[in-house]
Design a protein around this motif. Structure first.
Motif, mmCIF file in Angstrom:
data_model
loop_
_atom_site.group_PDB
_atom_site.id
_atom_site.type_symbol
_atom_site.label_atom_id
_atom_site.label_comp_id
_atom_site.label_asym_id
_atom_site.label_seq_id
_atom_site.Cartn_x
_atom_site.Cartn_y
_atom_site.Cartn_z
ATOM 1 N N SER A 137 43.867 33.085 25.050
ATOM 2 C CA SER A 137 43.315 31.817 25.519
ATOM 3 C C SER A 137 42.253 31.285 24.570
ATOM 4 O O SER A 137 42.186 30.083 24.291
ATOM 5 N N ALA A 138 41.438 32.196 24.065
ATOM 6 C CA ALA A 138 40.400 31.784 23.115
ATOM 7 C C ALA A 138 41.037 31.176 21.874
ATOM 8 O O ALA A 138 40.587 30.140 21.361
ATOM 9 N N HIS A 139 42.106 31.815 21.430
ATOM 10 C CA HIS A 139 42.817 31.310 20.257
ATOM 11 C C HIS A 139 43.358 29.906 20.520
ATOM 12 O O HIS A 139 43.227 28.997 19.705
ATOM 13 N N LYS A 140 43.940 29.735 21.705
ATOM 14 C CA LYS A 140 44.476 28.432 22.093
ATOM 15 C C LYS A 140 43.366 27.381 22.094
ATOM 16 O O LYS A 140 43.550 26.251 21.657
ATOM 17 N N LEU A 141 42.216 27.785 22.585
ATOM 18 C CA LEU A 141 41.109 26.843 22.743
ATOM 19 C C LEU A 141 40.544 26.380 21.400
ATOM 20 O O LEU A 141 40.146 25.222 21.262
ATOM 21 N N VAL A 180 41.009 31.647 36.305
ATOM 22 C CA VAL A 180 42.460 31.705 36.127
ATOM 23 C C VAL A 180 42.874 33.163 36.244
ATOM 24 O O VAL A 180 42.466 33.994 35.437
ATOM 25 N N SER A 181 43.658 33.462 37.273
ATOM 26 C CA SER A 181 44.057 34.858 37.480
ATOM 27 C C SER A 181 45.485 35.125 37.039
ATOM 28 O O SER A 181 45.885 36.277 36.911
ATOM 29 N N ASP A 182 46.277 34.072 36.831
ATOM 30 C CA ASP A 182 47.656 34.257 36.397
ATOM 31 C C ASP A 182 47.654 34.551 34.904
ATOM 32 O O ASP A 182 47.447 33.657 34.084
ATOM 33 N N LEU A 183 47.844 35.815 34.544
ATOM 34 C CA LEU A 183 47.739 36.195 33.150
ATOM 35 C C LEU A 183 49.025 35.978 32.369
ATOM 36 O O LEU A 183 49.049 36.075 31.153
ATOM 37 N N ASP A 184 50.133 35.684 33.085
ATOM 38 C CA ASP A 184 51.395 35.473 32.376
ATOM 39 C C ASP A 184 51.387 34.142 31.639
ATOM 40 O O ASP A 184 51.845 34.038 30.515
ATOM 41 N N PRO A 232 40.944 47.338 27.413
ATOM 42 C CA PRO A 232 41.780 46.289 27.997
ATOM 43 C C PRO A 232 42.951 46.928 28.760
ATOM 44 O O PRO A 232 43.786 47.574 28.156
ATOM 45 N N ASN A 233 42.976 46.743 30.071
ATOM 46 C CA ASN A 233 43.979 47.465 30.862
ATOM 47 C C ASN A 233 44.902 46.538 31.656
ATOM 48 O O ASN A 233 45.646 46.979 32.508
ATOM 49 N N LEU A 234 44.841 45.245 31.361
ATOM 50 C CA LEU A 234 45.680 44.265 32.064
ATOM 51 C C LEU A 234 46.144 43.192 31.092
ATOM 52 O O LEU A 234 45.443 42.887 30.127
ATOM 53 N N GLY A 235 47.308 42.596 31.395
ATOM 54 C CA GLY A 235 47.755 41.430 30.637
ATOM 55 C C GLY A 235 48.182 41.762 29.219
ATOM 56 O O GLY A 235 48.532 42.911 28.902
ATOM 57 N N ALA A 236 48.153 40.743 28.348
ATOM 58 C CA ALA A 236 48.600 40.918 26.965
ATOM 59 C C ALA A 236 47.746 41.963 26.262
ATOM 60 O O ALA A 236 46.557 42.092 26.529
ATOM 61 N N GLY A 237 48.380 42.736 25.376
ATOM 62 C CA GLY A 237 47.631 43.715 24.597
ATOM 63 C C GLY A 237 47.043 44.842 25.423
ATOM 64 O O GLY A 237 46.067 45.481 25.014
ATOM 65 N N LYS A 238 47.668 45.109 26.553
ATOM 66 C CA LYS A 238 47.203 46.186 27.437
ATOM 67 C C LYS A 238 47.235 47.525 26.685
ATOM 68 O O LYS A 238 48.202 47.847 25.989
ATOM 69 N N LEU A 239 46.163 48.302 26.827
ATOM 70 C CA LEU A 239 46.087 49.586 26.130
ATOM 71 C C LEU A 239 46.015 50.738 27.126
ATOM 72 O O LEU A 239 45.565 50.564 28.250
ATOM 73 N N GLU A 240 46.442 51.900 26.654
ATOM 74 C CA GLU A 240 46.464 53.084 27.511
ATOM 75 C C GLU A 240 45.317 54.020 27.139
ATOM 76 O O GLU A 240 44.860 54.036 26.011
ATOM 77 N N MET A 241 44.920 54.816 28.082
ATOM 78 C CA MET A 241 43.981 55.900 27.813
ATOM 79 C C MET A 241 44.801 57.001 27.147
ATOM 80 O O MET A 241 45.394 57.850 27.804
ATOM 81 N N ARG A 242 44.912 56.926 25.826
ATOM 82 C CA ARG A 242 45.848 57.841 25.169
ATOM 83 C C ARG A 242 45.160 59.034 24.520
ATOM 84 O O ARG A 242 45.812 59.916 23.991
ATOM 85 N N GLU A 243 43.828 59.059 24.525
ATOM 86 C CA GLU A 243 43.170 60.191 23.877
ATOM 87 C C GLU A 243 43.241 61.434 24.752
ATOM 88 O O GLU A 243 43.015 61.386 25.951
ATOM 89 N N ASP A 244 43.590 62.528 24.110
ATOM 90 C CA ASP A 244 43.598 63.821 24.767
ATOM 91 C C ASP A 244 42.865 64.750 23.818
ATOM 92 O O ASP A 244 43.258 64.905 22.663
ATOM 93 N N LYS A 245 41.768 65.345 24.295
ATOM 94 C CA LYS A 245 40.948 66.093 23.339
ATOM 95 C C LYS A 245 41.679 67.288 22.749
ATOM 96 O O LYS A 245 41.286 67.812 21.710
ATOM 97 N N LYS A 246 42.780 67.708 23.406
ATOM 98 C CA LYS A 246 43.579 68.794 22.823
ATOM 99 C C LYS A 246 44.239 68.363 21.505
ATOM 100 O O LYS A 246 44.618 69.187 20.700
#
Ligand SMILES: [Zn+2]
Length: 932
Positions: free
Chosen positions: A449-453, A397-401, A469-483
């Motif tokens: 989906s796991a929750h639904k199942l 299943v590729s449709d993440l919406d 996780p970089n796609l779909g629900a709960g997408k997260l960013e690379m937010r760490e900056d060592k500075k």
């Protein structure tokens, strides 16, 4: 692309943790520490290091190997274990800092054995109500009363509580062995319990109070500045067989009609034994007929034999009315990362093989256990394991919406019935994805989906991922900056990056779904966000930075931990509640669960390797000599039985501040403040967390000085504290310097977040070692160490040393162990015989540093060293269920600097990174206290 082949275990280039280069840094601990204590001159040890006066130099009695290591290099008596060699007991005076055991006073009072080595099991008496609280004369009388069906307890006399024994913190170094001693004994008035059972009061391994004498009023508690909290650990092992608890299986559960407390050893019987008075609220209740008559056998039964009147910790099998629905089956739904990172690191192959090899270990006594698998990259891959064929089919299943669930019936299947299909799938997974180039991860959508199942049934979702996780629900960013590290903005990195993870976790909790995270990323993975799922659902976050299956130690560690995790007899659909004597109220709860109502903690799954903290408020003045607290965990066992685990604790009360201090428990207090510090770090930042710890220890010392000591004037003013709290300053310093909290510009936020997760979940005994690591000198350990004790059979351990590099000799061999990581620390001048015996190498220059293991060699010393290293990580023998297999690193004092400095950060008494030494800390505390 298949998993790389296992590499050589001792390859120096392969050690990854601390991930020195992983985040593009030269060295995580690159700062040169200053002020490490100078080791004493080995040529002329100061007089204080001389061996014990009796019997001559112990080195001459030592075994061949030890004598050689010592004599070839230095005088034997200069080693850190020098003072203990001849007697095999406790470190006597003789360490570099004039190290004196401090527990002598405490032990003289409590009657505990200071000579007890950690390798020996605790004396039974240490964990029980002290015998002294039972007057033998009254005991006999009580037996007589019970024969008559129980009567009023004997008149209560004046109970003598633990006396206050002050120590001067400046001149009495803290002995780390005292952390493992039992807390100050709980001294109850004679005949407080209705049976004379030695098991009537709760052992500290299940529940311990910060205060073993409770102030009678809120004002006295406030004046003490001490916290009043319970440290609760309902399970002491991963499996029931390792820590059995008396089971009451006749469905007779007698509870107070008013406060709903369970009958326990502290109730009293009246009205010719027909009624019992609740020790919490005072209400009288009917005694069930079954207490005296067994309807099954049609015979009279002896109520005094009932476990719930003899044992503080019992488990009841619950009847129908304790169920909202029939007990659910155990469900494991695995979310397997199949992206490029997971496949090339060997995670997918190792995870699949471990599940396959653990199928017989997953609890399934009732044959209802169900498994399901979803593979995750930029799409969701479901696996249908049908009844009539052993060949599973994959549905992508590729449709993440709007991710839909295909053929729900065959996605979650009974292990017993579909075993062949499950085995077939697991053995093919690696092959199916081995050529992937997919770098996506829609893990948030996969979780939905796991929750639904499984939400209709509930159960465990086990996430194994090497990706952010970089796609779909709960997408997260690379937010760490060592500075940002080490600045105020670092605090933001420790907080959730996407609100999805909190709200979804609450949704999971409602539907009895628990999430465990096994995280393996080689780069930033936002552990701070992902850790929310376990935090609110009774799960756990396990973090494997820089993990690679190519390194055999990494593969072994994860496979062993994951297999033990799957074998663990977790409980399901659990709620925990703590009840107490009228006037006491449970005010705040800490740990991984969801607070469903003001006093009810909900756990979709109840783990066996975590501890909890419950803060207690004193709402009304207490007029009674004893108060009671009772923790109940209602749960479904993984074999489908509804049960209630009940733990009852009785504590004496006082109106006297000295009594409160004299019976305070430094381990429980540190556990409480560890949870508080994590909460503070997440809400207000790391500096605020460290500051609040610092202010608290000052406040306690000031309170003790002002309220409980005679006034002193002048520069020689000692810094006094009760002997039972002697370790608190060092433990607070350890907490402030812990990787989760210390000031540093070099700790990646993922490491911080994983450490914070452990600081707020580890059971107390393990937490203490995480805050204050164990440090042993091995090259000069006593002959008895590393061998089974002749009476107990337990491996005898060397005495733990204070965490100071003053104890490190250039020719020595040491073990430093914080329960998550072990360091074998080798001095650069170690003699060839020592290296030959332990590592099978001709000299220290051949020794490769980094992640490794100890070889198994045919000689006594190698066997003994390995026995000590193994015993050190054996948490079960310390009454803690844990899956953790610590990483082991070989460190040379003249080797790789970042690794050596990392090992030195465990020595919390040293000045290092941006932290002060213990001596500086104590000096600053004394100044603050004297100027307050
Ligand atoms: Zn009651």
């Amino acid at each position: 692309m298949s998993a790389p082949p296992p590499g050589p275990p001792y390859d120096q280039s392969q050690y990854q943790y601390p991930p020195a280069n992983q985040y593009g840094e030269q060295s995580q601990y690159g700062q040169q520490p200053v002020g490490y204590g100078q080791p004493p001159n080995p040529a002329s040890p100061p007089p204080s290091q001389a061996p014990p006066a009796h019997g001559g130099p112990p080195s001459h009695q030592g075994p061949r190997g030890k004598r050689q290591y010592a004599e070839q290099a230095y005088d034997f008596a200069a080693g850190a274990n020098a003072g203990v060699a001849a007697t095999g007991g406790y470190p006597a005076a003789g360490g570099p800092a004039g190290y004196m055991p401090d527990t002598a006073g405490v032990n003289a009072i409590y009657g505990q054995q200071p000579q007890q080595l950690p390798g020996q099991p605790q004396a039974v008496g240490g964990y029980q109500a002290p015998q002294a609280s039972y007057d033998p004369n009254q005991l006999a009388g009580q037996f007589g009363q019970m024969g008559l069906g129980g009567g009023a307890p004997a008149p209560v006399g004046k109970t003598v509580l633990n006396p206050l024994v002050p120590v001067d913190l400046m001149h009495n170094p803290f002995n780390p062995a005292s952390i493992d001693l039992p807390p100050p004994p709980i001294i109850l008035p004679p005949n407080t319990s209705v049976t004379p059972s030695p098991h009537a009061n709760c052992p500290p391994s299940y529940m311990r109070s910060t205060l073993n004498v409770v102030p009678t009023t809120h004002n006295l508690l406030k004046k003490s500045k001490l916290p009043f909290a319970l440290v609760v650990q309902p399970y002491n092992s991963l499996h029931d067989s390792e820590a059995p608890v008396p089971l009451i299986s006749d469905f007779v559960i007698s509870r107070c009609r008013r406060c709903r407390s369970y009958i326990n050893p502290y109730v009293s019987f009246l009205d010719h034994g027909h009624r019992w008075r609740c020790n919490m609220c005072g209400l009288t209740n009917d005694v069930p007929q079954a207490f005296d008559w067994n309807p099954a056998t049609q015979e009279t039964s002896d109520r005094w034999q009932r476990p719930e009147l003899n044992h503080a910790v019992v488990e009841f099998i619950a009847p129908q009315e304790y169920m909202v629905r029939p007990p659910q089956p155990l469900v494991y739904l695995f979310l397997l990362d199949v992206s490029y990172a997971a496949v090339t690191s060997g995670l997918l192959a190792t995870a699949a093989r471990t599940i396959l090899e653990s199928l017989d270990r997953i609890p399934n006594a009732d044959k209802r256990t169900r498994l399901g698998f979803i593979a995750v990259d930029s799409a969701l891959h479901y696996f249908s394991i049908p009844r009539d064929s052993t060949e599973p089919s994959m549905l992508v299943v590729s449709d993440l919406d709007e991710p839909f669930l295909p053929i729900p019936g065959d996605l979650l299947v009974p292990l017993e019935e579909r075993r062949e299909g499950i085995e077939s799938l697991l053995s093919k997974l690696q092959e199916m994805f081995q050529d992937t180039q997919n770098a996506g991860s829609c893990m948030g959508s996969a979780l939905q989906s796991a929750h639904k199942l499984i939400s209709a049934v509930g159960g465990k979702v086990v996430v194994l991922t090497a990706s952010l996780p970089n796609l779909g629900a709960g997408k997260l960013e690379m937010r760490e900056d060592k500075k940002l590290l080490g600045t105020n903005k670092e605090n933001g990195l420790l907080q959730t990056g996407n609100s999805f993870y909190k709200s979804f976790a609450v949704e999971c909790s409602k539907n009895q779904v628990s999430v465990d995270m096994f995280l393996f990323s080689s780069g930033y993975q936002d552990v701070a966000s992902l850790a929310n799922l376990p935090r609110y659902t009774g799960g756990q976050t396990y973090f494997y930075p820089g993990w690679s299956a190519a390194r055999s130690e990494d593969a072994y560690k994860f496979a062993k931990e994951f297999s033990d995790h799957l074998s663990s007899e977790i409980a399901l659909e659990a709620v925990m509640r703590v009840r107490a004597t009228t006037g006491l109220r449970m005010s705040t709860f800490y740990g991984n669960f969801f607070n469903r109502s003001s006093d009810l903690c909900a756990f979709p799954a109840f783990p066996r390797d975590q501890g909890y903290v419950v803060e207690v408020a004193i709402d009304e003045a207490i007029a009674r000599p004893v108060v009671y607290m009772q923790t109940a965990v209602l749960h479904t066992t993984c074999n489908g039985e509804r049960r209630i685990r009940v733990m009852t604790m009785a504590l004496p009360t006082t109106q006297n501040l000295a009594d409160v201090y004299a019976s305070a428990d430094q381990v429980a207090i540190t556990t409480y403040f560890s949870h508080k510090a994590v909460e503070k770090a997440l809400s207000s930042g790391l500096e605020a967390a460290r500051d609040s710890l610092h202010s608290k220890i000052v406040e306690l010392l000031v309170t003790y000085k002002k309220e409980l000591t005679a006034s002193h004037v002048g520069a020689a003013t000692p810094l006094q504290f009760p002997a039972n709290l002697h370790g608190l300053v060092v433990l607070f310093l350890g907490l402030m310097k812990h990787i989760g909290l210390r000031k540093s510009v070099q700790i990646p936020s993922d490491l911080r977040s994983a450490a914070l997760a452990l600081l707020s979940t580890l059971p107390a005994q393990m937490l203490m070692q995480y805050i204050h690591p164990k440090f042993y000198s091995l090259h000069d350990m006593d002959d008895a160490c590393g061998l089974p004790h002749p009476e107990t059979g337990e491996i005898v351990m060397p005495p733990p040393l204070p965490l100071s590099s003053e104890y490190i000799q250039p020719h020595g061999l040491y073990l430093i162990d914080d329960s998550q990581t072990q360091f074998i620390y080798v001095g650069g001048h170690a003699v060839p015989q020592l290296i030959e015996d332990v590592f099978g190498l001709p000299g220290v220059e051949h020794l490769k540093v980094g992640k490794g293991s100890l070889p198994i060699l045919e000689n006594d010393f190698n066997t003994r060293v390995r026995a000590v290293v193994d015993k050190s990580k054996d948490m079960q023998s310390k009454g803690v269920g844990s899956i953790i297999v610590p990483n082991l690193y070989i460190v040379r004092s003249d080797g790789e600097p970042s690794l050596r400095l990392w090992a030195h950060t465990m020595l919390v008494e040293d000045k290092a990174d941006q932290g002060v030494s213990l001596q500086q800390f104590l000096g600053a505390l004394r100044e603050k206290v004297n100027n307050s």
